[in-house]
Design an enzyme around this catalytic site. Structure first.
Site, PDB file in Angstrom:
ATOM      1  N   GLN A  23     -27.633  -3.044  13.431  1.00 46.40           N
ATOM      2  CA  GLN A  23     -26.893  -4.287  13.665  1.00 46.40           C
ATOM      3  C   GLN A  23     -25.659  -4.376  12.765  1.00 46.40           C
ATOM      4  OE1 GLN A  23     -29.583  -7.548  13.105  1.00 46.40           O
ATOM      5  NE2 GLN A  23     -30.413  -7.409  15.183  1.00 46.40           N
ATOM      6  N   ASP A  80     -16.842   4.368   5.618  1.00 41.37           N
ATOM      7  CA  ASP A  80     -18.174   3.965   5.163  1.00 41.37           C
ATOM      8  C   ASP A  80     -19.221   4.235   6.246  1.00 41.37           C
ATOM      9  OD1 ASP A  80     -19.990   2.381   3.334  1.00 41.37           O
ATOM     10  OD2 ASP A  80     -20.146   1.226   5.183  1.00 41.37           O
ATOM     11  N   LEU A  82     -19.267   6.463   8.485  1.00 41.72           N
ATOM     12  CA  LEU A  82     -19.534   7.896   8.617  1.00 41.72           C
ATOM     13  C   LEU A  82     -20.266   8.478   7.396  1.00 41.72           C
ATOM     14  CD1 LEU A  82     -16.266   9.202  10.309  1.00 41.72           C
ATOM     15  CD2 LEU A  82     -18.487   8.800  11.364  1.00 41.72           C
ATOM     16  N   GLY A  83     -20.513   7.640   6.400  1.00 49.02           N
ATOM     17  CA  GLY A  83     -21.218   8.118   5.216  1.00 49.02           C
ATOM     18  C   GLY A  83     -20.465   9.252   4.541  1.00 49.02           C
ATOM     19  N   GLU A 107       8.657   2.076   2.051  1.00 46.31           N
ATOM     20  CA  GLU A 107       9.351   1.030   2.810  1.00 46.31           C
ATOM     21  C   GLU A 107       8.895  -0.366   2.374  1.00 46.31           C
ATOM     22  OE1 GLU A 107       9.326   1.961   6.972  1.00 46.31           O
ATOM     23  OE2 GLU A 107      10.291   3.885   6.643  1.00 46.31           O
ATOM     24  N   GLY A 108       8.650  -0.496   1.085  1.00 45.30           N
ATOM     25  CA  GLY A 108       8.280  -1.791   0.509  1.00 45.30           C
ATOM     26  C   GLY A 108       6.817  -1.854   0.145  1.00 45.30           C
ATOM     27  N   THR A 109       6.554  -2.057  -1.159  1.00 47.70           N
ATOM     28  CA  THR A 109       5.150  -2.145  -1.577  1.00 47.70           C
ATOM     29  C   THR A 109       4.564  -3.479  -1.101  1.00 47.70           C
ATOM     30  OG1 THR A 109       5.701  -3.211  -3.672  1.00 47.70           O
ATOM     31  CG2 THR A 109       5.638  -0.796  -3.665  1.00 47.70           C
ATOM     32  N   PHE A 127      11.604 -12.741  -7.768  1.00 48.02           N
ATOM     33  CA  PHE A 127      11.906 -11.393  -8.228  1.00 48.02           C
ATOM     34  C   PHE A 127      13.401 -11.153  -8.160  1.00 48.02           C
ATOM     35  CE2 PHE A 127      12.722  -9.030  -4.213  1.00 48.02           C
ATOM     36  CZ  PHE A 127      12.421 -10.043  -3.310  1.00 48.02           C
TER      37      PHE A 127
HETATM   38  C1  LIG Z   1       5.599   9.458   1.016  1.00 51.14           C
HETATM   39  C2  LIG Z   1       6.771   8.641   0.550  1.00 51.14           C
HETATM   40  C3  LIG Z   1       7.937   8.682   1.295  1.00 51.14           C
HETATM   41  C4  LIG Z   1       9.036   7.952   0.897  1.00 51.14           C
HETATM   42  N1  LIG Z   1      10.169   8.014   1.654  1.00 51.14           N
HETATM   43  C5  LIG Z   1      11.263   7.352   1.261  1.00 51.14           C
HETATM   44  C6  LIG Z   1      12.484   7.433   2.029  1.00 51.14           C
HETATM   45  O1  LIG Z   1      12.536   8.110   3.073  1.00 51.14           O
HETATM   46  N2  LIG Z   1      13.571   6.750   1.612  1.00 51.14           N
HETATM   47  C7  LIG Z   1      13.538   5.985   0.463  1.00 51.14           C
HETATM   48  O2  LIG Z   1      14.555   5.368   0.113  1.00 51.14           O
HETATM   49  N3  LIG Z   1      12.409   5.896  -0.283  1.00 51.14           N
HETATM   50  C8  LIG Z   1      11.277   6.547   0.081  1.00 51.14           C
HETATM   51  N4  LIG Z   1      10.125   6.457  -0.677  1.00 51.14           N
HETATM   52  C9  LIG Z   1      10.160   5.665  -1.902  1.00 51.14           C
HETATM   53  C10 LIG Z   1       9.426   4.326  -1.716  1.00 51.14           C
HETATM   54  O3  LIG Z   1      10.182   3.451  -0.916  1.00 51.14           O
HETATM   55  C11 LIG Z   1       9.197   3.755  -3.124  1.00 51.14           C
HETATM   56  O4  LIG Z   1       8.240   4.611  -3.752  1.00 51.14           O
HETATM   57  C12 LIG Z   1       8.685   2.338  -3.059  1.00 51.14           C
HETATM   58  O5  LIG Z   1       9.690   1.446  -2.630  1.00 51.14           O
HETATM   59  C13 LIG Z   1       8.221   1.877  -4.450  1.00 51.14           C
HETATM   60  O6  LIG Z   1       9.255   2.056  -5.374  1.00 51.14           O
HETATM   61  P1  LIG Z   1       8.997   2.845  -6.745  1.00 51.14           P
HETATM   62  O7  LIG Z   1       8.226   4.093  -6.458  1.00 51.14           O
HETATM   63  O8  LIG Z   1      10.298   2.909  -7.440  1.00 51.14           O
HETATM   64  O9  LIG Z   1       7.978   1.900  -7.529  1.00 51.14           O
HETATM   65  P2  LIG Z   1       8.341   0.622  -8.360  1.00 51.14           P
HETATM   66  O10 LIG Z   1       9.413  -0.178  -7.696  1.00 51.14           O
HETATM   67  O11 LIG Z   1       8.518   0.993  -9.782  1.00 51.14           O
HETATM   68  O12 LIG Z   1       6.975  -0.190  -8.192  1.00 51.14           O
HETATM   69  C14 LIG Z   1       5.819   0.058  -9.004  1.00 51.14           C
HETATM   70  C15 LIG Z   1       4.918  -1.173  -8.897  1.00 51.14           C
HETATM   71  O13 LIG Z   1       5.601  -2.321  -9.412  1.00 51.14           O
HETATM   72  C16 LIG Z   1       5.641  -3.333  -8.427  1.00 51.14           C
HETATM   73  N5  LIG Z   1       6.905  -4.047  -8.552  1.00 51.14           N
HETATM   74  C17 LIG Z   1       8.158  -3.521  -8.477  1.00 51.14           C
HETATM   75  N6  LIG Z   1       9.084  -4.478  -8.627  1.00 51.14           N
HETATM   76  C18 LIG Z   1       8.392  -5.635  -8.821  1.00 51.14           C
HETATM   77  C19 LIG Z   1       8.786  -6.997  -9.044  1.00 51.14           C
HETATM   78  N7  LIG Z   1      10.076  -7.372  -9.116  1.00 51.14           N
HETATM   79  N8  LIG Z   1       7.804  -7.921  -9.168  1.00 51.14           N
HETATM   80  C20 LIG Z   1       6.503  -7.569  -9.105  1.00 51.14           C
HETATM   81  N9  LIG Z   1       6.070  -6.306  -8.897  1.00 51.14           N
HETATM   82  C21 LIG Z   1       7.007  -5.373  -8.760  1.00 51.14           C
HETATM   83  C22 LIG Z   1       5.494  -2.629  -7.089  1.00 51.14           C
HETATM   84  O14 LIG Z   1       4.962  -3.498  -6.089  1.00 51.14           O
HETATM   85  C23 LIG Z   1       4.537  -1.518  -7.465  1.00 51.14           C
HETATM   86  O15 LIG Z   1       3.207  -2.025  -7.432  1.00 51.14           O
HETATM   87  C24 LIG Z   1       8.989   7.156  -0.282  1.00 51.14           C
HETATM   88  C25 LIG Z   1       7.780   7.091  -1.011  1.00 51.14           C
HETATM   89  C26 LIG Z   1       6.688   7.818  -0.602  1.00 51.14           C
HETATM   90  C27 LIG Z   1       5.411   7.724  -1.416  1.00 51.14           C
END
Ligand SMILES: Cc1cc2nc3c(=O)[nH]c(=O)nc-3n(C[C@H](O)[C@H](O)[C@H](O)COP(=O)(O)OP(=O)(O)OC[C@H]3O[C@@H](n4cnc5c(N)ncnc54)[C@H](O)[C@@H]3O)c2cc1C
Length: 128
Positions: A23, A80, A82-83, A107-109, A127
């Site tokens: 279930q 999970d 699929l263990g 593309e933005g965290t 920010f």
């Molecule tokens: C597989 C992969 C492909 C990628 N491809 C591309 C690409 O094609 N083109 C490109 O331009 N980039 C690319 N990136 C980069 C990606 O966009 C960045 O890694 C991402 O935007 C995070 O930036 P950073 O690594 O500098 O981390 P940071 O900006 O240093 O962030 C680290 C942490 O701090 C947090 N943080 C940052 N600023 C703030 C704030 N003001 N307030 C609160 N929290 C904050 C973030 O949320 C995160 O948790 C790629 C990354 C990966 C992993």
């Protein structure tokens, strides 16, 4: 939606139901389907708004924030179910989970998407 449901049924539901008809597994599958459908509706609505020329950055942030969180949740539940097999490469779920961790950042965290949505809602930028 239909294609996805068919795929899910073929790939997960039948084997899981035939081998262990639990279930709680079925409850997880129902939640996963509900969340996946919600993700699809987010994308569908975003596409409608884009076609109408009114889609904004914060709307895209809201969709990415929601869908990535839910996709990670759904994928984690699949792993999970699929263990131990969920950790093996031949079942692909672990790979999808890793891919989603990457989507969470590029593309933005998740944090930054949240701050963009918060700014849109309150008119105050928390920010720089
Ligand atoms: C597989 C992969 C492909 C990628 N491809 C591309 C690409 O094609 N083109 C490109 O331009 N980039 C690319 N990136 C980069 C990606 O966009 C960045 O890694 C991402 O935007 C995070 O930036 P950073 O690594 O500098 O981390 P940071 O900006 O240093 O962030 C680290 C942490 O701090 C947090 N943080 C940052 N600023 C703030 C704030 N003001 N307030 C609160 N929290 C904050 C973030 O949320 C995160 O948790 C790629 C990354 C990966 C992993």
């Amino acid at each position: 939606v239909t294609t996805l449901r068919d795929d899910v049924r073929r790939a997960i539901v039948r084997p899981v139901i035939s081998e262990k008809s639990f279930q709680l597994v079925q409850a997880k599958l129902a939640t996963m389907l509900a969340e996946t459908t919600a993700m699809q509706l987010f994308c569908f609505r975003l596409a409608q708004l884009q076609e109408a020329g009114v889609m904004s950055g914060p709307m895209a942030s809201l969709a990415k924030l929601h869908n990535v969180r839910k996709a990670k949740l759904v994928c984690s539940e699949a792993r999970d179910i699929l263990g131990g097999n969920g950790l093996l490469l031949e079942y692909h779920v672990g790979r999808h989970l890793t891919d989603l961790e990457i989507v969470d950042t590029y593309e933005g965290t998740d944090t930054i998407q949240s701050l963009i949505v918060g700014r849109e809602m309150t008119g105050i930028s928390a920010f720089t």
